[in-house]
Design an enzyme around this catalytic site. Sequence first.
Site, PDB file in Angstrom:
ATOM      1  N   ASP A  66     -39.242 -14.914  52.447  1.00  0.00           N
ATOM      2  CA  ASP A  66     -40.315 -14.330  51.642  1.00  0.00           C
ATOM      3  C   ASP A  66     -40.986 -15.429  50.833  1.00  0.00           C
ATOM      4  O   ASP A  66     -40.435 -16.523  50.668  1.00  0.00           O
ATOM      5  CB  ASP A  66     -39.769 -13.234  50.719  1.00  0.00           C
ATOM      6  CG  ASP A  66     -38.804 -13.795  49.662  1.00  0.00           C
ATOM      7  OD1 ASP A  66     -37.916 -14.602  50.041  1.00  0.00           O
ATOM      8  OD2 ASP A  66     -38.931 -13.437  48.473  1.00  0.00           O
ATOM      9  N   GLU A  81     -35.871 -13.439  47.939  1.00  0.00           N
ATOM     10  CA  GLU A  81     -35.454 -14.459  46.970  1.00  0.00           C
ATOM     11  C   GLU A  81     -36.454 -14.602  45.838  1.00  0.00           C
ATOM     12  O   GLU A  81     -36.073 -14.769  44.677  1.00  0.00           O
ATOM     13  CB  GLU A  81     -35.276 -15.798  47.690  1.00  0.00           C
ATOM     14  CG  GLU A  81     -34.594 -16.870  46.841  1.00  0.00           C
ATOM     15  CD  GLU A  81     -35.536 -17.655  45.949  1.00  0.00           C
ATOM     16  OE1 GLU A  81     -35.065 -18.310  45.006  1.00  0.00           O
ATOM     17  OE2 GLU A  81     -36.762 -17.605  46.206  1.00  0.00           O
TER      18      GLU A  81
END
Length: 449
Positions: free
Chosen positions: A92, A154
Amino acid sequence: MTDDAIADRVHDLMGRARTDLAEMVAFESVYDPAGPAPADCARMVDWLQETFTEAGVSDVEAHVTADGSQAVTGHIPGPADAPTVLLYFHHDVQPPLDADAWDSPAWTLTERDGRWYGRGAADCKGNIAVHLTALRAIGDDLGVNVKIIGEGSEEQGSGGIEDFVPKNPELLRADAILILDSGNIEVGRPTLTTSLRGIANVVVSVETLSSAMHSGMFGGAAPDALAALIAMLATLRDDAGNTTVTGLDSDQVWTGIDYRESQFRKDATVLDGVGVLGSGSIAEMVWARPAATVLGIDCPPVVGSSASVVPRARARINLRVPPGMDPAAAQDALIAHLHAVAPWHVRVSVEREAIGAPFSGSTDGPAFEAISRSLSTAYGTEVVQQGQGGSIPLCTVLQNTFPDAEIMLFGVEEPRCLIHAPNESVDPSEIEHMALAEALFLRDYGSAR
């Protein structure tokens, strides 16, 4: 294969690495657990499954984690009785923020002045390109078992992978864990990150009046919530800029590489004439000591504000916690401090946010020695050690789940990358050198034990 042969293979694979990175950057994989996941998050996972499989990884699977994001796992069997290496990355990215501040489209990898620009080009898709390039380069000369773990949330720190790891220990168990979500202190200078500060955020609210009151009629005697909040926040630092939360030590010493002030000013974009904070060295201030930062304040904006005494205001405070300090105790100290310094008997309430433990990585052992040698060989110079002011809560989860594993942090995210900011970029030479170092490690670590 010899070192030179592996280096030649990595060099020849850099065109493929650029193609990989261009395809990854094009996925707008911004995950937010508060809303539906964008389709590109799923497309990114599909791409990872296909591409890691093509690179020789078996059983590449996607797992929905507790926060709705997807983790990616897989493995490559190595020689019998060989140690196991776990390769970490996250897929991400941060949102691109102000699109007008980008000099080229955020979702299109663009080469400019020798660097590759795009959101995620460094954090962390550039590190995914490192893993893929290393695995392709080492091929059948693999001297270890390999596992991969890719995190899908994250940047939000929403805890999906922290929940997944202890529930799936056999899927991820390893002797050495390479966390590629860090960077060199500067381009071309191989650096291992050996400490991370933890985090302990709070939101503090101040109330003084039932409603806003005319500042001409009541100002002077009516307690101003915004003024009270400002006074409270001002106590979080002394005149030198040191964090001064009652009960928290702020005199820790950093013994690793120095962080030159001239380099820090450049990296942090400090304006000419503006001073840096603290009575310690730069390294101590950003890696070894607690730091309180006001992230935001809720109060009337300047445009549209009225001549009124403000009845309520609140602020979000980010407290970075150095290794050796308990983040829960630090959060308790911050809350007690805010209540103690509140003036005029104003009403104060404090909302706790998630905490993350600080982390100290491996600084000895066969894996640490092997990755140090591999990085030195790849770069042609000795490895240095640095801290990092940011937090990666997963590191502590991995350390607690696999206490015998050596955990090392490095990667392509040197300061010029401007991760999280507009015009994020990566120096392709960092991808090449890191891929070579990882390939050498995957060849040699098994025989180093």
